[in-house]
Motif scaffolding. Structure first.
Motif, PDB file in Angstrom:
ATOM      1  N   ALA A  15      -1.314  -5.709  -3.108  1.00 17.03           N
ATOM      2  CA  ALA A  15      -1.821  -4.337  -3.013  1.00 17.03           C
ATOM      3  C   ALA A  15      -0.871  -3.374  -3.711  1.00 17.03           C
ATOM      4  O   ALA A  15      -1.301  -2.453  -4.423  1.00 17.03           O
ATOM      5  N   ALA A  16       0.428  -3.605  -3.540  1.00 17.82           N
ATOM      6  CA  ALA A  16       1.409  -2.688  -4.111  1.00 17.82           C
ATOM      7  C   ALA A  16       1.410  -2.731  -5.636  1.00 17.82           C
ATOM      8  O   ALA A  16       1.703  -1.715  -6.286  1.00 17.82           O
ATOM      9  N   SER A  17       1.078  -3.876  -6.209  1.00 14.38           N
ATOM     10  CA  SER A  17       1.131  -4.011  -7.666  1.00 14.38           C
ATOM     11  C   SER A  17       0.157  -3.053  -8.349  1.00 14.38           C
ATOM     12  O   SER A  17       0.349  -2.651  -9.494  1.00 14.38           O
ATOM     13  N   ARG A  18      -0.888  -2.666  -7.622  1.00 11.99           N
ATOM     14  CA  ARG A  18      -1.870  -1.735  -8.190  1.00 11.99           C
ATOM     15  C   ARG A  18      -1.347  -0.300  -8.191  1.00 11.99           C
ATOM     16  O   ARG A  18      -1.897   0.562  -8.862  1.00 11.99           O
ATOM     17  N   LEU A  19      -0.335  -0.054  -7.374  1.00 12.31           N
ATOM     18  CA  LEU A  19       0.123   1.326  -7.213  1.00 12.31           C
ATOM     19  C   LEU A  19       1.407   1.632  -7.974  1.00 12.31           C
ATOM     20  O   LEU A  19       1.853   2.766  -8.007  1.00 12.31           O
ATOM     21  N   ARG A  20       2.001   0.605  -8.573  1.00 10.53           N
ATOM     22  CA  ARG A  20       3.296   0.823  -9.205  1.00 10.53           C
ATOM     23  C   ARG A  20       3.195   1.859 -10.326  1.00 10.53           C
ATOM     24  O   ARG A  20       2.241   1.882 -11.082  1.00 10.53           O
ATOM     25  N   SER A  21       4.199   2.683 -10.382  1.00 12.33           N
ATOM     26  CA  SER A  21       4.228   3.691 -11.442  1.00 12.33           C
ATOM     27  C   SER A  21       5.639   3.759 -11.997  1.00 12.33           C
ATOM     28  O   SER A  21       6.525   3.094 -11.504  1.00 12.33           O
ATOM     29  N   PRO A  45       9.639   1.373  -2.789  1.00 13.94           N
ATOM     30  CA  PRO A  45       9.837   0.482  -1.632  1.00 13.94           C
ATOM     31  C   PRO A  45       9.262   1.050  -0.332  1.00 13.94           C
ATOM     32  O   PRO A  45       8.814   0.294   0.528  1.00 13.94           O
ATOM     33  N   ILE A  46       9.276   2.381  -0.225  1.00 10.98           N
ATOM     34  CA  ILE A  46       8.734   2.994   1.003  1.00 10.98           C
ATOM     35  C   ILE A  46       7.220   2.782   1.058  1.00 10.98           C
ATOM     36  O   ILE A  46       6.657   2.419   2.106  1.00 10.98           O
ATOM     37  N   VAL A  47       6.572   2.981  -0.094  1.00  9.10           N
ATOM     38  CA  VAL A  47       5.119   2.754  -0.163  1.00  9.10           C
ATOM     39  C   VAL A  47       4.818   1.274   0.098  1.00  9.10           C
ATOM     40  O   VAL A  47       3.877   0.924   0.830  1.00  9.10           O
ATOM     41  N   PHE A  48       5.638   0.414  -0.479  1.00  7.38           N
ATOM     42  CA  PHE A  48       5.453  -1.031  -0.291  1.00  7.38           C
ATOM     43  C   PHE A  48       5.550  -1.381   1.199  1.00  7.38           C
ATOM     44  O   PHE A  48       4.700  -2.111   1.738  1.00  7.38           O
ATOM     45  N   ALA A  49       6.569  -0.850   1.863  1.00  8.62           N
ATOM     46  CA  ALA A  49       6.743  -1.137   3.298  1.00  8.62           C
ATOM     47  C   ALA A  49       5.566  -0.593   4.101  1.00  8.62           C
ATOM     48  O   ALA A  49       5.104  -1.237   5.056  1.00  8.62           O
ATOM     49  N   ALA A  50       5.075   0.589   3.692  1.00  7.26           N
ATOM     50  CA  ALA A  50       3.934   1.180   4.408  1.00  7.26           C
ATOM     51  C   ALA A  50       2.690   0.305   4.248  1.00  7.26           C
ATOM     52  O   ALA A  50       1.938   0.096   5.214  1.00  7.26           O
ATOM     53  N   LEU A  51       2.506  -0.243   3.052  1.00  5.64           N
ATOM     54  CA  LEU A  51       1.355  -1.138   2.825  1.00  5.64           C
ATOM     55  C   LEU A  51       1.480  -2.407   3.675  1.00  5.64           C
ATOM     56  O   LEU A  51       0.505  -2.873   4.266  1.00  5.64           O
ATOM     57  N   ALA A  52       2.691  -2.946   3.713  1.00  8.15           N
ATOM     58  CA  ALA A  52       2.913  -4.151   4.518  1.00  8.15           C
ATOM     59  C   ALA A  52       2.721  -3.859   6.001  1.00  8.15           C
ATOM     60  O   ALA A  52       2.317  -4.739   6.774  1.00  8.15           O
ATOM     61  N   ALA A  53       3.014  -2.622   6.378  1.00  9.19           N
ATOM     62  CA  ALA A  53       2.927  -2.258   7.800  1.00  9.19           C
ATOM     63  C   ALA A  53       1.480  -2.145   8.283  1.00  9.19           C
ATOM     64  O   ALA A  53       1.237  -2.219   9.493  1.00  9.19           O
ATOM     65  N   VAL A  54       0.526  -1.985   7.350  1.00  7.76           N
ATOM     66  CA  VAL A  54      -0.876  -1.811   7.771  1.00  7.76           C
ATOM     67  C   VAL A  54      -1.376  -3.020   8.555  1.00  7.76           C
ATOM     68  O   VAL A  54      -1.830  -2.881   9.702  1.00  7.76           O
ATOM     69  N   PRO A  55      -1.290  -4.252   7.990  1.00  8.41           N
ATOM     70  CA  PRO A  55      -1.729  -5.401   8.798  1.00  8.41           C
ATOM     71  C   PRO A  55      -0.844  -5.640  10.018  1.00  8.41           C
ATOM     72  O   PRO A  55      -1.325  -6.136  11.047  1.00  8.41           O
ATOM     73  N   ALA A  56       0.438  -5.275   9.912  1.00  4.65           N
ATOM     74  CA  ALA A  56       1.329  -5.459  11.069  1.00  4.65           C
ATOM     75  C   ALA A  56       0.883  -4.562  12.223  1.00  4.65           C
ATOM     76  O   ALA A  56       0.850  -4.987  13.388  1.00  4.65           O
ATOM     77  N   LEU A  57       0.515  -3.324  11.890  1.00  7.12           N
ATOM     78  CA  LEU A  57       0.046  -2.404  12.936  1.00  7.12           C
ATOM     79  C   LEU A  57      -1.299  -2.865  13.500  1.00  7.12           C
ATOM     80  O   LEU A  57      -1.552  -2.750  14.705  1.00  7.12           O
TER      81      LEU A  57
END
Lengths: 288, 196
Positions: A247-253, A264-276
């Protein structure tokens, strides 16, 4: 006394020790070996926190939690040997496949020796597959986004396991999972600093992959095998954390300081979605 | 998560002098409906939490003429731990404490019985908990040996004992939150056995 405080034992100690050791190894190891061997800092940070919280387990170990300690020691040492000698891709690939099975065998030997039903065999097979998948995804994340991405996935997954364990009535497993997240966090913090300042992506390292990965898998396996109150469905959902890099690869800028800081913050937030989501499910199943 | 906790218990019993004269060594099966295995554990220094096990079985051999020749064996289902609080009981069954899924049973087996008084004695034996076996000594009082007075029991001979002992849970690897949640566990038992 500070040393007896669980927050200190499972939070601050692994974080600070891993961060300090990562810096030390980077300086001593130099620009070539240093980043490759830094994973040992997370490995040592976790084992230190385990020892402070649980004590050194008896040998031979009896319970799953005691076996976890030696599993991490062995897997971390094997990973360190790979890092030290130069990483053989084919050997690592084989280890990723075989290691989760060996970990299961080690943890569930007593049950296996007593005989298992077909349904239990299916569970064990699913655990093996899930473990191999998680380790493979950590490797992919490192290849695609560097060691920091893989470390962030490990941290978020460990925190997810901590929540599921707490909901599943095992506070000590939850705290050990937090210790793992903190230890990986210490190394990730160093990696984040390097990424910000130098814009270079350090490796995740086989030590972290197998040392940290074994702790993560071991905790998940103990939850499934020996903690009936822990939600298996939530643990299954947690596997999606290991796809955050896709998912993060689509957002890289760009490569500006701002984008490097936020990435990395956005990446962690994306990873946190399924964790939550997994935590929400565990709460629904187990009750608050 | 419940902060309160725990713990184990053990055994069964047999003993002593002063019982009515009957035949030599008889085997008695523990009557779980009229027996209790209870434990008390210190909670943060404020009080002692009380719990018990609901599912256990066992037997003892008792000879009124020679109580010291007796023996006791008890097996306890660890998942049957009951502190009158569902969430806490779930926690007690988890790997933090009794680890009931990995170690479904705990056990006591006597190794020696020493008569210490007219109706008292000490039972030494081994407790196996979480895969670890350690010695324990229990102070036991013989209460009564007589035919059951209720007609539905058909006059079965019943022997009753009370016991007190203690163990350290950390000796068995059960270290979670010790010593804030007491390491020393007091164990009480009230046992009735029916002659088999």
């Amino acid at each position: 006394m500070l040393l007896d405080d669980p927050v200190f034992q499972i939070g601050l100690v692994p974080l600070l020790v891993a961060f300090g050791l990562a810096a030390f190894i980077r300086i001593i190891g130099g620009p070539e070996r240093g980043p490759r061997l830094m994973g040992v800092a997370a490995f040592i940070g976790f084992l230190l926190a385990y020892t402070l919280f649980e004590g050194v387990p008896s040998f031979p170990p009896v319970t799953g939690k005691q076996k976890l300690f030696y599993l991490v020691v062995l897997a971390g040492a094997a990973g360190f040997a790979l890092d030290l000698t130069g990483r053989s891709a084919s050997l690592q690939r084989s280890m990723r496949m075989i290691f989760p099975g060996l970990a299961l065998l080690w943890l569930a030997w007593r049950q296996l020796a007593a005989g298992v039903a077909l349904a239990e065999l299916a569970t064990l097979a699913a655990l093996w597959g899930g473990g191999a998948l998680a380790l493979w995804r950590l490797e992919r994340a490192e290849t695609e986004g560097g060691g920091l991405s893989a470390a962030l996935m490990l941290i978020v997954a460990a925190l997810g396991i901590a929540g599921i364990a707490a909901m599943g009535s095992s506070l000590s497993l939850a705290l050990l999972a937090v210790a793992l997240a903190a230890a990986a966090g210490g190394v990730a913090l160093w990696g984040y600093g390097v990424w910000l300042v130098k814009a270079t992506r350090g490796p995740f390292g086989a030590t972290t992959q197998f040392g940290g990965g074994s702790a993560l898998l071991g905790l998940a396996y103990i939850l499934v095998l020996f903690t009936p109150q822990a939600s298996r469905a939530a643990l299954l959902l947690l596997l999606l954390v290991f796809f955050a890099d896709m998912a993060a690869s689509r957002l890289r800028s760009g490569n500006t300081l701002r984008s490097r800081a936020l990435g990395p913050i956005v990446f962690a937030a994306l990873a946190a979605v399924p964790a939550l989501a997994a935590l929400g499910l565990a709460t629904l199943v187990s009750g608050p | 998560m419940q902060a309160k906790i725990l713990l184990p218990a053990i055994f069964g019993a047999a003993l002593v002098l002063g019982a009515p004269a009957t035949q030599a060594a008889e085997r008695y099966n523990i009557d779980p409906t009229h027996s209790n295995i209870i434990f008390l554990v210190e909670h943060l220094g404020f009080s002692r939490m009380v719990g018990q096990f609901q599912d256990f079985s066992g037997a003892f051999v008792f000879d009124t003429q020679d109580p010291g020749s007796g023996s006791v064996e008890v097996t306890i289902k660890t998942a049957s731990v009951d502190t009158d609080h569902d969430k806490r009981d779930d926690h007690l069954r988890s790997p933090d404490f009794f680890n009931a899924a990995e170690f479904p049973e705990m056990a006591f087996k006597s190794t020696n019985i020493e008569v210490t008084g007219d109706k008292t004695g000490k039972i030494t034996g081994e407790v196996t908990l979480l895969g670890v076996t350690k010695p324990i000594t229990i102070d036991v009082t013989f209460n009564k040996l007589a035919p059951h007075p209720l007609p539905q029991y058909n006059g079965v001979m019943v022997a009753g004992f009370s016991g007190r002992g203690s163990l350290k849970r950390s000796d068995f690897g059960m270290k979670t939150f010790a010593p804030a949640l007491g390491d020393e566990i007091e164990v009480w038992f009230e046992i009735e056995g029916h002659k088999s």
